[in-house]
Design a protein around this motif. Structure first.
Motif, PDB file in Angstrom:
ATOM      1  N   PRO A   3      -2.317  -8.596   8.483  1.00 57.64           N
ATOM      2  CA  PRO A   3      -3.654  -8.751   7.911  1.00 57.64           C
ATOM      3  C   PRO A   3      -4.325  -9.969   8.517  1.00 57.64           C
ATOM      4  O   PRO A   3      -3.641 -10.881   8.989  1.00 57.64           O
ATOM      5  N   PRO A   4      -5.657 -10.046   8.523  1.00 58.41           N
ATOM      6  CA  PRO A   4      -6.574  -9.068   7.932  1.00 58.41           C
ATOM      7  C   PRO A   4      -7.076  -8.034   8.927  1.00 58.41           C
ATOM      8  O   PRO A   4      -7.965  -7.259   8.597  1.00 58.41           O
ATOM      9  N   VAL A   5      -6.541  -8.009  10.162  1.00 58.10           N
ATOM     10  CA  VAL A   5      -7.094  -7.098  11.172  1.00 58.10           C
ATOM     11  C   VAL A   5      -6.454  -5.729  11.144  1.00 58.10           C
ATOM     12  O   VAL A   5      -6.979  -4.791  11.745  1.00 58.10           O
ATOM     13  N   ALA A   6      -5.307  -5.570  10.476  1.00 60.91           N
ATOM     14  CA  ALA A   6      -4.677  -4.253  10.408  1.00 60.91           C
ATOM     15  C   ALA A   6      -5.472  -3.363   9.460  1.00 60.91           C
ATOM     16  O   ALA A   6      -5.845  -3.787   8.365  1.00 60.91           O
ATOM     17  N   ARG A   7      -5.733  -2.163   9.893  1.00 60.40           N
ATOM     18  CA  ARG A   7      -6.477  -1.231   9.056  1.00 60.40           C
ATOM     19  C   ARG A   7      -5.560  -0.652   8.001  1.00 60.40           C
ATOM     20  O   ARG A   7      -4.377  -0.388   8.235  1.00 60.40           O
ATOM     21  N   ARG A   8      -6.102  -0.473   6.818  1.00 61.77           N
ATOM     22  CA  ARG A   8      -5.304   0.100   5.741  1.00 61.77           C
ATOM     23  C   ARG A   8      -4.958   1.547   6.047  1.00 61.77           C
ATOM     24  O   ARG A   8      -5.780   2.302   6.544  1.00 61.77           O
ATOM     25  N   ALA A   9      -3.720   1.869   5.726  1.00 64.54           N
ATOM     26  CA  ALA A   9      -3.313   3.264   5.902  1.00 64.54           C
ATOM     27  C   ALA A   9      -4.022   4.130   4.876  1.00 64.54           C
ATOM     28  O   ALA A   9      -4.278   3.714   3.744  1.00 64.54           O
ATOM     29  N   ALA A  10      -4.351   5.316   5.286  1.00 62.67           N
ATOM     30  CA  ALA A  10      -5.028   6.228   4.369  1.00 62.67           C
ATOM     31  C   ALA A  10      -4.114   6.569   3.196  1.00 62.67           C
ATOM     32  O   ALA A  10      -2.907   6.806   3.360  1.00 62.67           O
ATOM     33  N   SER A  11      -4.674   6.566   2.004  1.00 65.34           N
ATOM     34  CA  SER A  11      -3.892   6.877   0.816  1.00 65.34           C
ATOM     35  C   SER A  11      -3.475   8.334   0.849  1.00 65.34           C
ATOM     36  O   SER A  11      -4.298   9.219   1.170  1.00 65.34           O
ATOM     37  N   ARG A  48      -1.551  -5.043  16.585  1.00 69.57           N
ATOM     38  CA  ARG A  48      -0.373  -4.279  17.035  1.00 69.57           C
ATOM     39  C   ARG A  48       0.777  -4.429  16.053  1.00 69.57           C
ATOM     40  O   ARG A  48       1.522  -3.464  15.791  1.00 69.57           O
ATOM     41  N   LEU A  49       0.927  -5.617  15.474  1.00 70.02           N
ATOM     42  CA  LEU A  49       2.020  -5.883  14.544  1.00 70.02           C
ATOM     43  C   LEU A  49       1.676  -5.492  13.109  1.00 70.02           C
ATOM     44  O   LEU A  49       2.508  -5.637  12.215  1.00 70.02           O
ATOM     45  N   GLY A  50       0.442  -5.056  12.901  1.00 67.56           N
ATOM     46  CA  GLY A  50       0.043  -4.648  11.557  1.00 67.56           C
ATOM     47  C   GLY A  50      -0.174  -5.808  10.609  1.00 67.56           C
ATOM     48  O   GLY A  50       0.032  -5.661   9.395  1.00 67.56           O
TER      49      GLY A  50
END
Length: 228
Positions: free
Chosen positions: A208-216, A204-206
Protein backbone atom coordinates in the motif's frame (compact mmCIF):
# COMPACT_ATOMS: atom_id res chain seq x y z
CA UNK A 1 -33.19 0.05 -19.15
CA UNK A 2 -31.47 -0.85 -22.39
CA UNK A 3 -27.69 -1.36 -21.83
CA UNK A 4 -25.33 0.84 -23.79
CA UNK A 5 -23.25 -0.89 -26.46
CA UNK A 6 -19.59 -1.43 -25.58
CA UNK A 7 -18.45 0.91 -28.37
CA UNK A 8 -20.46 3.80 -26.88
CA UNK A 9 -18.70 3.42 -23.53
CA UNK A 10 -15.19 3.89 -24.90
CA UNK A 11 -15.37 7.68 -25.43
CA UNK A 12 -16.93 8.05 -21.98
CA UNK A 13 -14.13 6.04 -20.36
CA UNK A 14 -11.55 8.12 -22.21
CA UNK A 15 -13.09 11.36 -20.95
CA UNK A 16 -12.97 10.01 -17.39
CA UNK A 17 -9.29 9.19 -17.66
CA UNK A 18 -7.04 11.93 -16.16
CA UNK A 19 -4.25 10.90 -18.53
CA UNK A 20 -6.40 12.03 -21.49
CA UNK A 21 -6.83 15.50 -20.01
CA UNK A 22 -3.16 15.85 -19.11
CA UNK A 23 -1.95 14.84 -22.57
CA UNK A 24 -4.58 17.09 -24.15
CA UNK A 25 -3.51 20.07 -22.02
CA UNK A 26 0.15 19.60 -22.97
CA UNK A 27 -0.79 19.25 -26.63
CA UNK A 28 -2.89 22.43 -26.47
CA UNK A 29 0.00 24.30 -24.84
CA UNK A 30 2.10 23.89 -28.00
CA UNK A 31 -0.02 26.20 -30.23
CA UNK A 32 -0.77 28.48 -27.29
CA UNK A 33 2.90 29.17 -26.62
CA UNK A 34 3.55 29.67 -30.33
CA UNK A 35 0.66 32.08 -30.87
CA UNK A 36 1.00 34.22 -27.75
CA UNK A 37 3.27 37.27 -27.95
CA UNK A 38 6.73 36.65 -26.55
CA UNK A 39 6.15 38.97 -23.58
CA UNK A 40 2.97 37.07 -22.64
CA UNK A 41 4.77 33.75 -22.84
CA UNK A 42 7.54 35.12 -20.64
CA UNK A 43 5.00 36.44 -18.12
CA UNK A 44 3.21 33.08 -18.02
CA UNK A 45 6.43 31.17 -17.42
CA UNK A 46 7.59 33.62 -14.76
CA UNK A 47 4.29 33.27 -12.90
CA UNK A 48 4.29 29.46 -13.21
CA UNK A 49 7.98 29.10 -12.33
CA UNK A 50 8.56 27.00 -9.22
CA UNK A 51 11.46 29.16 -8.05
CA UNK A 52 12.13 30.24 -4.50
CA UNK A 53 10.37 33.56 -4.94
CA UNK A 54 7.12 32.01 -6.17
CA UNK A 55 7.23 29.21 -3.58
CA UNK A 56 7.10 31.68 -0.70
CA UNK A 57 3.90 31.50 1.36
CA UNK A 58 1.08 33.81 0.31
CA UNK A 59 0.96 36.83 -0.06
CA UNK A 60 4.67 37.05 -0.99
CA UNK A 61 4.39 34.09 -3.34
CA UNK A 62 1.85 31.67 -4.82
CA UNK A 63 3.19 28.15 -4.23
CA UNK A 64 -0.01 26.22 -5.05
CA UNK A 65 -0.58 28.10 -8.28
CA UNK A 66 2.98 27.81 -9.50
CA UNK A 67 3.28 24.13 -8.57
CA UNK A 68 0.05 23.35 -10.44
CA UNK A 69 0.52 25.44 -13.59
CA UNK A 70 4.23 24.62 -13.90
CA UNK A 71 3.41 20.99 -14.73
CA UNK A 72 1.61 22.18 -17.89
CA UNK A 73 4.08 24.80 -19.20
CA UNK A 74 7.20 23.39 -20.91
CA UNK A 75 10.23 25.60 -21.44
CA UNK A 76 11.50 23.96 -24.64
CA UNK A 77 10.81 21.08 -27.07
CA UNK A 78 7.12 21.69 -26.36
CA UNK A 79 5.95 19.11 -28.93
CA UNK A 80 7.84 16.25 -27.25
CA UNK A 81 6.05 16.33 -23.91
CA UNK A 82 2.58 15.20 -25.04
CA UNK A 83 4.23 12.15 -26.63
CA UNK A 84 6.15 11.25 -23.48
CA UNK A 85 3.08 12.02 -21.35
CA UNK A 86 1.19 9.18 -23.05
CA UNK A 87 2.94 7.04 -20.43
CA UNK A 88 0.46 8.46 -17.89
CA UNK A 89 -2.17 6.19 -19.49
CA UNK A 90 -0.07 3.20 -18.43
CA UNK A 91 0.24 4.58 -14.90
CA UNK A 92 -3.53 5.00 -14.65
CA UNK A 93 -3.98 1.48 -15.96
CA UNK A 94 -1.63 0.09 -13.32
CA UNK A 95 -2.56 2.18 -10.28
CA UNK A 96 -6.04 3.44 -11.02
CA UNK A 97 -7.00 7.05 -11.75
CA UNK A 98 -6.95 8.46 -8.22
CA UNK A 99 -3.73 6.77 -7.16
CA UNK A 100 -2.02 7.75 -10.41
CA UNK A 101 -2.93 11.42 -9.99
CA UNK A 102 -1.91 11.40 -6.33
CA UNK A 103 1.41 9.65 -6.96
CA UNK A 104 2.47 11.79 -9.92
CA UNK A 105 1.41 15.01 -8.19
CA UNK A 106 3.36 14.00 -5.08
CA UNK A 107 6.47 13.25 -7.16
CA UNK A 108 6.17 16.62 -8.90
CA UNK A 109 5.88 18.47 -5.60
CA UNK A 110 8.58 16.45 -3.82
CA UNK A 111 11.12 16.80 -6.64
CA UNK A 112 10.44 20.54 -6.82
CA UNK A 113 10.77 21.07 -3.08
CA UNK A 114 13.98 19.03 -2.90
CA UNK A 115 15.63 20.80 -5.84
CA UNK A 116 14.59 24.27 -4.73
CA UNK A 117 15.77 23.40 -1.23
CA UNK A 118 19.13 22.58 -2.80
CA UNK A 119 19.11 25.97 -4.53
CA UNK A 120 18.35 27.71 -1.23
CA UNK A 121 21.16 25.83 0.55
CA UNK A 122 23.67 26.68 -2.18
CA UNK A 123 22.67 30.35 -2.13
CA UNK A 124 23.05 30.45 1.65
CA UNK A 125 26.55 28.95 1.38
CA UNK A 126 27.67 31.18 -1.48
CA UNK A 127 27.73 28.46 -4.14
CA UNK A 128 25.05 30.27 -6.18
CA UNK A 129 24.30 33.97 -6.62
CA UNK A 130 21.18 35.45 -5.02
CA UNK A 131 19.61 35.77 -8.49
CA UNK A 132 19.19 31.99 -8.55
CA UNK A 133 16.22 32.43 -6.21
CA UNK A 134 14.10 33.53 -9.17
CA UNK A 135 15.64 31.39 -11.93
CA UNK A 136 12.97 30.24 -14.39
CA UNK A 137 11.85 26.67 -13.62
CA UNK A 138 8.75 25.25 -15.32
CA UNK A 139 7.80 22.08 -17.13
CA UNK A 140 6.11 18.68 -16.92
CA UNK A 141 9.38 16.73 -16.84
CA UNK A 142 9.17 15.60 -13.20
CA UNK A 143 5.71 14.15 -13.82
CA UNK A 144 6.68 12.59 -17.14
CA UNK A 145 9.94 11.01 -15.94
CA UNK A 146 8.14 9.34 -13.03
CA UNK A 147 5.36 8.18 -15.37
CA UNK A 148 7.85 6.72 -17.85
CA UNK A 149 9.60 4.82 -15.04
CA UNK A 150 6.34 3.33 -13.78
CA UNK A 151 5.17 2.52 -17.31
CA UNK A 152 8.47 0.84 -18.21
CA UNK A 153 8.01 -1.52 -15.26
CA UNK A 154 4.26 -2.01 -14.84
CA UNK A 155 2.50 -1.21 -18.14
CA UNK A 156 0.02 -3.66 -19.62
CA UNK A 157 0.29 -5.51 -21.93
CA UNK A 158 3.77 -6.57 -20.93
CA UNK A 159 5.24 -6.00 -24.40
CA UNK A 160 4.36 -2.29 -24.18
CA UNK A 161 6.90 -1.89 -21.37
CA UNK A 162 9.64 -2.12 -24.00
CA UNK A 163 8.18 0.96 -25.73
CA UNK A 164 8.29 3.05 -22.58
CA UNK A 165 11.73 1.74 -21.69
CA UNK A 166 13.06 2.83 -25.09
CA UNK A 167 11.47 6.27 -24.72
CA UNK A 168 12.97 6.63 -21.24
CA UNK A 169 16.38 5.58 -22.53
CA UNK A 170 16.15 8.11 -25.37
CA UNK A 171 15.23 10.94 -22.99
CA UNK A 172 17.60 10.01 -20.16
CA UNK A 173 20.85 11.54 -21.52
CA UNK A 174 19.26 14.98 -21.85
CA UNK A 175 17.23 14.75 -18.67
CA UNK A 176 20.01 13.44 -16.42
CA UNK A 177 22.94 15.31 -17.93
CA UNK A 178 24.41 17.59 -15.29
CA UNK A 179 23.57 15.47 -12.23
CA UNK A 180 27.24 15.29 -11.28
CA UNK A 181 27.44 19.09 -11.39
CA UNK A 182 24.34 19.51 -9.24
CA UNK A 183 22.20 21.11 -11.95
CA UNK A 184 18.75 21.71 -10.52
CA UNK A 185 16.69 20.16 -13.33
CA UNK A 186 18.95 17.11 -13.64
CA UNK A 187 18.77 16.43 -9.89
CA UNK A 188 14.98 16.76 -10.03
CA UNK A 189 14.81 14.30 -12.92
CA UNK A 190 16.93 11.81 -10.98
CA UNK A 191 14.63 12.17 -7.95
CA UNK A 192 11.59 11.64 -10.18
CA UNK A 193 13.14 8.58 -11.83
CA UNK A 194 13.98 6.97 -8.49
CA UNK A 195 10.52 7.79 -7.15
CA UNK A 196 8.89 6.21 -10.21
CA UNK A 197 10.98 3.06 -9.82
CA UNK A 198 10.07 2.91 -6.12
CA UNK A 199 6.37 3.18 -6.95
CA UNK A 200 6.71 0.43 -9.58
CA UNK A 201 8.49 -1.83 -7.07
CA UNK A 202 5.85 -1.18 -4.41
CA UNK A 203 3.10 -1.97 -6.90
CA UNK A 204 4.88 -5.17 -7.97
CA UNK A 205 5.13 -6.27 -4.33
CA UNK A 206 1.53 -5.34 -3.60
CA UNK A 207 2.45 -2.73 -1.01
CA UNK A 208 0.00 0.00 0.00
CA UNK A 209 -0.99 2.60 -0.94
CA UNK A 210 -0.18 1.95 -4.62
CA UNK A 211 -1.43 -1.64 -4.77
CA UNK A 212 -4.91 -1.84 -6.19
CA UNK A 213 -7.50 -3.57 -4.09
CA UNK A 214 -8.49 -6.98 -5.26
CA UNK A 215 -12.03 -7.22 -6.48
CA UNK A 216 -14.39 -8.54 -3.83
CA UNK A 217 -15.58 -12.04 -4.64
CA UNK A 218 -19.16 -12.24 -5.75
CA UNK A 219 -21.51 -13.68 -3.13
CA UNK A 220 -22.39 -17.30 -3.77
CA UNK A 221 -25.69 -17.79 -5.51
CA UNK A 222 -28.03 -20.34 -4.09
CA UNK A 223 -29.43 -22.72 -6.60
CA UNK A 224 -33.11 -22.30 -7.00
CA UNK A 225 -35.20 -25.43 -6.98
CA UNK A 226 -37.89 -25.21 -9.60
CA UNK A 227 -41.34 -25.25 -8.18
CA UNK A 228 -43.54 -28.21 -9.00
Amino acid sequence: MVPRPAGALRPLLLLRNPAFWYVSALAAMWPVLRLLPAERVRALREWASTDLDNLRPWPDGHPIGSLTVSAFVPQDTVWVWPVFALSVFAVVGALGARRAVAVLALVHVAATVLTEGLVWWRIEHGALPAEAAHALDTGPSYVVVAALAVAACRARPVWSRAVWLVMLAVAAPNLLGGVADGEVAAVGHLVSLLAGLAVAAAHRLGLPPVARRAASPAPPQTERVPSR
